[in-house]
Design a protein around this motif. Structure first.
Motif, short mmCIF file in Angstrom:
data_model
loop_
_atom_site.label_atom_id
_atom_site.label_comp_id
_atom_site.label_asym_id
_atom_site.label_seq_id
_atom_site.Cartn_x
_atom_site.Cartn_y
_atom_site.Cartn_z
N ASN A 43 -13.48 68.63 37.47
CA ASN A 43 -14.43 67.62 37.93
C ASN A 43 -14.42 67.56 39.45
O ASN A 43 -13.43 67.88 40.10
CB ASN A 43 -14.06 66.26 37.34
CG ASN A 43 -13.99 66.29 35.83
OD1 ASN A 43 -14.92 66.73 35.18
ND2 ASN A 43 -12.87 65.86 35.26
N TYR A 47 -16.34 58.33 43.16
CA TYR A 47 -16.26 58.69 41.74
C TYR A 47 -15.91 60.17 41.57
O TYR A 47 -15.92 60.93 42.53
CB TYR A 47 -17.59 58.38 41.05
CG TYR A 47 -18.79 59.18 41.56
CD1 TYR A 47 -19.34 60.22 40.82
CD2 TYR A 47 -19.37 58.88 42.80
CE1 TYR A 47 -20.45 60.93 41.27
CE2 TYR A 47 -20.47 59.59 43.27
CZ TYR A 47 -21.00 60.61 42.50
OH TYR A 47 -22.09 61.32 42.97
N SER A 48 -15.62 60.55 40.34
CA SER A 48 -15.42 61.96 40.01
C SER A 48 -16.58 62.42 39.14
O SER A 48 -17.00 61.71 38.22
CB SER A 48 -14.10 62.15 39.26
OG SER A 48 -13.01 61.97 40.14
N ARG A 49 -17.08 63.63 39.42
CA ARG A 49 -18.30 64.14 38.78
C ARG A 49 -17.96 65.14 37.69
O ARG A 49 -17.62 66.29 37.97
CB ARG A 49 -19.19 64.81 39.81
CG ARG A 49 -19.57 63.96 41.00
CD ARG A 49 -20.41 64.74 41.98
NE ARG A 49 -21.71 65.09 41.39
CZ ARG A 49 -22.55 65.97 41.94
NH1 ARG A 49 -22.22 66.60 43.06
NH2 ARG A 49 -23.70 66.23 41.36
N GLY A 80 -17.68 57.84 35.00
CA GLY A 80 -17.38 59.06 35.73
C GLY A 80 -16.22 59.74 35.03
O GLY A 80 -16.01 59.55 33.83
N THR A 85 -14.20 54.72 38.51
CA THR A 85 -15.24 54.74 39.55
C THR A 85 -15.16 53.43 40.32
O THR A 85 -14.97 52.35 39.74
CB THR A 85 -16.62 54.89 38.91
OG1 THR A 85 -16.66 56.15 38.23
CG2 THR A 85 -17.73 54.83 39.95
N TRP A 130 -24.35 68.09 36.88
CA TRP A 130 -23.23 67.30 37.39
C TRP A 130 -23.61 65.83 37.50
O TRP A 130 -24.67 65.50 38.03
CB TRP A 130 -22.79 67.81 38.77
CG TRP A 130 -22.20 69.19 38.72
CD1 TRP A 130 -22.84 70.36 38.97
CD2 TRP A 130 -20.87 69.52 38.37
NE1 TRP A 130 -22.00 71.41 38.80
CE2 TRP A 130 -20.77 70.94 38.44
CE3 TRP A 130 -19.74 68.79 38.00
CZ2 TRP A 130 -19.58 71.62 38.16
CZ3 TRP A 130 -18.56 69.46 37.73
CH2 TRP A 130 -18.49 70.86 37.81
N LEU A 131 -22.76 64.97 37.01
CA LEU A 131 -23.00 63.53 37.11
C LEU A 131 -23.14 63.15 38.58
O LEU A 131 -22.39 63.63 39.44
CB LEU A 131 -21.84 62.77 36.47
CG LEU A 131 -21.93 61.24 36.44
CD1 LEU A 131 -21.22 60.69 35.20
CD2 LEU A 131 -21.35 60.59 37.69
N SER A 132 -24.08 62.27 38.88
CA SER A 132 -24.24 61.80 40.26
C SER A 132 -24.77 60.38 40.28
O SER A 132 -25.36 59.90 39.29
CB SER A 132 -25.19 62.71 41.04
OG SER A 132 -26.51 62.59 40.56
N TRP A 151 -26.98 61.90 34.53
CA TRP A 151 -26.15 62.97 33.95
C TRP A 151 -26.79 63.47 32.67
O TRP A 151 -27.31 62.70 31.88
CB TRP A 151 -24.74 62.46 33.67
CG TRP A 151 -23.76 63.57 33.38
CD1 TRP A 151 -23.81 64.85 33.84
CD2 TRP A 151 -22.58 63.48 32.58
NE1 TRP A 151 -22.74 65.58 33.38
CE2 TRP A 151 -21.96 64.76 32.60
CE3 TRP A 151 -21.98 62.47 31.85
CZ2 TRP A 151 -20.78 65.03 31.92
CZ3 TRP A 151 -20.80 62.73 31.17
CH2 TRP A 151 -20.20 64.00 31.21
#
Length: 371
Positions: free
Chosen positions: A33, A51-53, A88, A93, A162-164, A181
């Motif tokens: 991630n 946060y972590s993606r 996340g 997050t 990728w989550l954003s 996401w």
């Protein structure tokens, strides 16, 4: 002696071992991630999300309801047995606000929060939790929630790997923050009180090095007068710009600002007294601009008085003659207006002013007010 030295040396080495073992190398986040941070300013308020993606990584159709379960779940570790998604990957997050905001119309005090989302199939609940030290969602407690808001998830037309988090639909005092996401978007609206956050900013800045300039106090007071808010404190700021220890200055700008605050407070009599003092210390240009502003506002009588005062203090200059042209025109005295504008025409400092006068003369000859 040798044995004693070896014993001491061995003890010294052993005491070093925990220090050496506790050192950590910097490595990539677990699970591949990506760590990320996004920050925007809405109004004067800074909003930051850390946060972590996670990536989809070939799991299309298996993110929502599977990898991210619907509803509250038992993380299988820690004290929480019913936790929402950490919004996340890895650590919780975090979202911070430098001043008070509204989330979906509900008040949220300034500060940093852990951000969680209770995801359902057709709805979601965005949660702001005060415990920012807990890792992930393993120690989540509803008693530490500061705010919960219900939002409506939306489908994305194209998948996002990728989550954003993104700031969308921004205005001067609002923005929509959206988690994106795979094929889902979870948005929530943030609103700020632009005027109040500006006043809060003034309060902070006026106690810094900026506060050593009198004009800064006047500028803050004028803002309040313009918006008709915080007027009692604005009057204190205006007074400090005039008589503050070591910095106070009785300038036209500072005095006229106090007069404007008094007008906003419906104390027009007091404002007139202060404005008279302001006119006494005004420069030629300040008086002329003040009179022009009065004319634009439609206060012809006060504008004529200010133009006349300026002409007496600074007789027969281009600026004051043009001021009197406007004063005569406002009174309908086109004969004296034409006489004076021809004097000013010869004094015009540049072609731009000469061109403006050329346009004004036919209007005055036709008996039309140039103001």
């Amino acid at each position: 002696m040798k044995n004693k030295w070896m014993l001491c040396h061995t003890f010294f080495l052993l005491t070093l071992i925990p220090v050496i073992v506790s050192a950590q190398l910097t490595t990539l986040p677990s699970g591949g991630n990506k760590k990320a941070m996004v920050s925007e300013r809405v109004g004067l308020i800074d909003i930051t999300i850390t946060y972590s993606r996670p990536g989809v990584k070939g799991r299309e159709g298996k993110i929502w309801g599977e990898l991210v379960p619907y509803g509250l779940t038992d993380p299988g570790y820690g004290m929480s047995t019913a936790a929402p998604w950490r919004a996340g990957a890895n650590e919780a997050t975090k979202i911070s606000f430098s001043d008070d905001v509204k989330i979906e119309g509900k008040e949220l005090p300034k500060g940093e929060y852990a951000l969680f989302i209770d995801v359902q199939q057709a709805s979601a609940k965005v949660i702001f939790n005060r415990n920012t030290k807990a890792w992930g969602h393993y120690f989540y407690k509803t008693t530490e929630n500061v705010l919960e808001v219900d939002v409506k998830p939306e489908n994305l037309p194209t998948a996002k790997e990728w989550l954003s988090y993104e700031f969308m639909d921004q205005t001067e005092g609002s923005a929509v923050i959206a988690l994106l996401w795979e094929k889902k978007k979870i948005p929530f609206k943030v609103e700020v009180d632009v005027v109040q956050s500006q006043i809060n900013s003034f309060r902070r800045e006026l106690t810094s090095e900026i506060g050593f300039e009198s004009r800064m106090w006047a500028q803050a007071a004028q803002y309040c007068a313009d918006h008709k808010v915080n007027l009692e404190e604005a009057l204190q700021w205006a007074d400090y710009s005039l008589s503050g220890r070591y910095i106070g200055e009785k300038t036209f700008a500072n005095l006229s600002t106090k007069a404007n605050v008094l007008i906003a407070l419906n104390r027009s009599g007091d404002a007139d007294v202060v404005m008279k003092e302001a006119l006494d210390v005004a420069s030629e240009r300040e008086l002329h601009n003040y009179a022009r502003q009065l004319m634009i506002k439609g206060d012809k009588q006060k504008a004529i008085e200010a133009f006349t005062i300026n002409a007496k203090k600074h007789p027969n200059t281009f600026t004051t003659n043009m001021g009197m042209v406007r004063a005569y025109s406002a009174k309908g005295d086109y004969k004296n207006a034409l006489k004076t504008i021809k004097i000013a025409q010869a004094q015009a400092p540049d072609q731009l002013n000469k061109d403006q006068i050329t346009k004004m003369i036919p209007m005055l000859e036709a008996g039309k007010d140039i103001n």
